[in-house]
Every structure is written in structure tokens, then in C-alpha cells.
Write a protein that holds these residues in place. Sequence first.
Motif, PDB file in Angstrom:
ATOM      1  N   PHE A 114      -7.991  79.980 -37.728  1.00 33.06           N
ATOM      2  CA  PHE A 114      -8.458  79.011 -38.715  1.00 33.06           C
ATOM      3  C   PHE A 114      -9.412  79.684 -39.689  1.00 33.06           C
ATOM      4  N   LEU A 115      -9.317  79.281 -40.960  1.00 36.63           N
ATOM      5  CA  LEU A 115     -10.070  79.900 -42.039  1.00 36.63           C
ATOM      6  C   LEU A 115     -10.985  78.880 -42.700  1.00 36.63           C
ATOM      7  N   THR A 116     -12.059  79.380 -43.320  1.00 37.80           N
ATOM      8  CA  THR A 116     -12.995  78.506 -44.020  1.00 37.80           C
ATOM      9  C   THR A 116     -13.254  79.061 -45.411  1.00 37.80           C
ATOM     10  N   HIS A 120     -11.388  77.428 -53.349  1.00 38.11           N
ATOM     11  CA  HIS A 120     -10.759  76.121 -53.532  1.00 38.11           C
ATOM     12  C   HIS A 120     -10.330  75.912 -54.985  1.00 38.11           C
ATOM     13  N   LEU A 174      -6.045  76.859 -44.617  1.00 39.43           N
ATOM     14  CA  LEU A 174      -7.077  76.492 -43.650  1.00 39.43           C
ATOM     15  C   LEU A 174      -6.750  76.971 -42.243  1.00 39.43           C
ATOM     16  N   HIS A 226      -6.011  66.925 -44.342  1.00 37.39           N
ATOM     17  CA  HIS A 226      -5.394  67.981 -45.136  1.00 37.39           C
ATOM     18  C   HIS A 226      -3.902  68.029 -44.802  1.00 37.39           C
ATOM     19  N   GLU A 278      -8.889  85.280 -48.032  1.00 44.57           N
ATOM     20  CA  GLU A 278      -8.749  83.934 -48.593  1.00 44.57           C
ATOM     21  C   GLU A 278      -7.788  83.902 -49.775  1.00 44.57           C
TER      22      GLU A 278
END
Length: 296
Positions: free
Chosen positions: A8-10, A16, A23, A42, A144
Motif C-alpha cells: 500500500f502506498l501513500t 494527487h 494507493l 476509492h 509514486e
Amino acid sequence: MYRTWMRFLTPGPAHHRLGLVCLGVGLQHGALPTVGPRTLDHHVAVVISAGTGWYATPDGRRTPVTAPALLWLTPGVPHHYAPDPETGWDEAFVDFTGPATAPYTELGYIEPDRPVVPLTEAAAPRGVVARIARAARRDNPLLEVETAAAVHELLVTLRRARADLAPDGDPVLKALAHDACTPMTVADHAAKHGMTPAELRTAVRRGAGCSPKDYLLGIRLGRAKELLATTELPVAAVARRVGYDDPAYFSRLFTRRTGMPPVRFRAQQARAVPGGYGDRVPDPDDPPMIAGPRRP
């Protein structure tokens, strides 16, 4: 028994603003546990590449799922699904969000009202998910941005893999593209294909995510830009070549859609070269070359 891998990514605020961000990503197979009932904030694309199972709608009705298939999990919509407990299934999933999900939905690439979508094959979508998984390593400085770019690719790949659509476009769309620069109305195009204008609108909306008028306009203006950039044809001649007998109307339409008049576009983009304009797609193995000066 089942096996699972996920990450999982933030992404940050700047990521964004790219439009889409990843995500999470996961690869699983076997007799996986039942998911839900639950509701997410989401989107998730779940690609089933082998096996069978079911998906339950909010009212409790179950829809069979047979690979290859796609499950759309969309924000605010309760979902509940599971593979066959005896055989399990193979799945790959990508969680994503961002403001670009709205236009992708409008264009028909994301289908909230159609949570189970049959696919012609799952290899290409799984290949994109595998690239996201490789990019999601924690020491990747491009993590990202690389995964965000791949989410765009995934949506296109899933659209191409839909079983209800030809991978390279509906024959009607191909025919419209072929005749786009002829001075025909939408009604003329519909009649040529034995369709009513309403039937043509439905077919084009389903295949291209827009109206026939916008589909034809995009092709005409693209061709006009190519002629303006690569030839010295007068604007009136360019207008006629893309289907407009009235050059003033063409100029207004061009300006409204592109933000500048044809003459300004030509001034910025002109690249006339000996040999003129060609509409043959270059062969990747034989790219266009400009010969160097000959030696005496």
C-alpha cells in the motif's frame, strides 16, 4: 490454502495533482477469503485471470464470475465477493483514486453500474499490474509517479480487453474515422450504416465515450493540424480537405476548440520539409530519417 502479496502506498498532495494515484497493488491466488460486505472511499480494479466465484450486489443478488473478468469496486458502493471455495481463483488488484477518475468514468473506462465485466484475456492487464508491483518497491525514488502513470495505462488496457468490444475499436468507429473528412452530417453517416442517428450515438458513446459529432470533430481537427503544420496549403484549402466548405466557419470552430486560430497554429508548429505530408504510420523498425549531406 491461498497465497497473497500486497503493498500500500501513500502519495503526497503533489502526486494527487497528477490526476490519478496508486494507493495499493496486490497479487493473490487460491481459495481466498470472502471480501466484504464493505464500502470503500476509492476505486479498485480486480482482475480475475483464472477460476470462478461470485459477486453480490447491495441487494444481495449474486452474479457469477468466470475468468477472465474484471471486478470494479467503486467509492461508496457496498460490495461482497469471493472465489469458489473449492478451486479458488487468481487475482491481481490495484487501488487508485484522483480527480481523473471522473472523466475516465464519463468516457466509459470505469463503469460503476457494471461491477462484473467479462474480458477477452487477462494477460495484458496482469502485465500492467505486475509492472506496478515492481515499481512499488520501497527504495524506488520514482515510486509514486511511476505507479500513477501505470494506473492510466491499466485503465486503457482494461478498456481494450473488454469482451463486449473489439480490441482495436468497433467497425462503425473505424468506418466513421475513414469518412470523417468527407462533408457528411451525422445523419448521413448513420444512414450509410443502416442505423438511426440515435443508434449511431449509442454505438459511438459505447465505443469512444463521446458523441459522433465530437468523435468526427476530433479526427477532422487533428488532420487539419497536420496539414497546417506540414504543408503550405491555404487555410481555405485545409478546411475543404477536412470537410468544411466554409473556411470562416472552420476557422471559428478551430479557434474555439484549440484556443488559437489556424494561422497562429501554423506559425507555431510549421515544420514543412521536402516531400510534404505523409499519412503512413512510421514503421518502428524503419523510422523516418533525414539524410545527411552528401560527401563530394
